[in-house]
Design an enzyme around this catalytic site. Sequence first.
Site: not given
Lengths: 106, 260
Positions: B75, B78-79, B113, B176, B179-180, B217, B221
Amino acid sequence: MARALINVPAKAKRGEVIAIKTLVSHVMESGFRHTNLGAVIPRDIIDTFVCTYNGEEIFRAQLAPAIAANPFIAFHTVATDSGKLEFKWTGDNGFTATEIATITVE
Amino acid sequence: MTLVRLASAFALLSLTTAELAHAEIPLAERRSGYADMAPETKAMQDDDAANPGMLAVLDGEALWNAKAGTAAKSCADCHGDARSAMKGVAARYPAFEPAQNRPINLDQRINLCRTERQQAPAFPYESRNMLALSAYVGRQSRGEKIAPPDDARLRPHLDAGRERYNVRIGQLNLACNHCHDDNWGKKLAGNVIPQAHPNGYPLYRLEWQSLGSLQRRLRNCMIGMRAEPYAYGALEYVELELYLMWRARGMTIETPAVRP
């Protein structure tokens, strides 16, 4: 490869109580879990942690299956002399990890 | 009798209107999940020597500098130095990928990449290496503000994500937002319901005893709502990520965060 993070103060006064924190990457597989197919996942834990200060053992811990992954162990010691703190974790399947930290005591 | 029926019809109508006119959390009232954590968990996240996510960041740093694939490029080749080159990058993903004509998240960008530049096999989703590299890249944006790209091509996907966030799914028939947006700060079982801001991913969850991505995550849920989760990398997840990042615009990145 095992990774470990050590936090030891770089400098301390002679006789000062210093905090040492260690964190090591390990799955700590308890040996009590099963796969979806019912096969037991074999135990794979770190069972011993030892810290030596200029060759002298100052802290030792025995770890058990109920301890969470990536064990974090913190303890205190008295800064007596400049030198090396060596940390060693050993466990199942020939696991070993070693880290060294240096401290300057004035 | 007719009156009762009429009243209940009204009640139903007003419920539907309330749902349609569902309010997002005002910008000033937004708070990171960090704010609801116990002091011990906060201390764990704040101290890089105690945050288990930093172990993955170290692994990621090694991967960043390791040559991979038939192109034998790292990586870094290039970066360059990730600390400057990757600063702020995690704050503006998901981004639009013209070649695929869809938005992609950071993990998918890393894999592009790998397959195109490094000619190396893609990392499987949620694999140790995938999470390590994405934690390392994400770490370079710690302290940066979330800044979703202002890209017209993302607009339909953002809208799709918002719609998905507000649509009832699963056997529990919840969206969603129930609750949130409507009940954050209250308790669900023993836990505080967070506002669901994606500002620390990939993060170390004590319950998982490992690092996990935002999609893991979301999957969590969805299983909780007894809905069928999408496959990792699905466009539906990326659109939801896009909406969540837009919803959290201006909030501070904490990667790698620690959550209970």
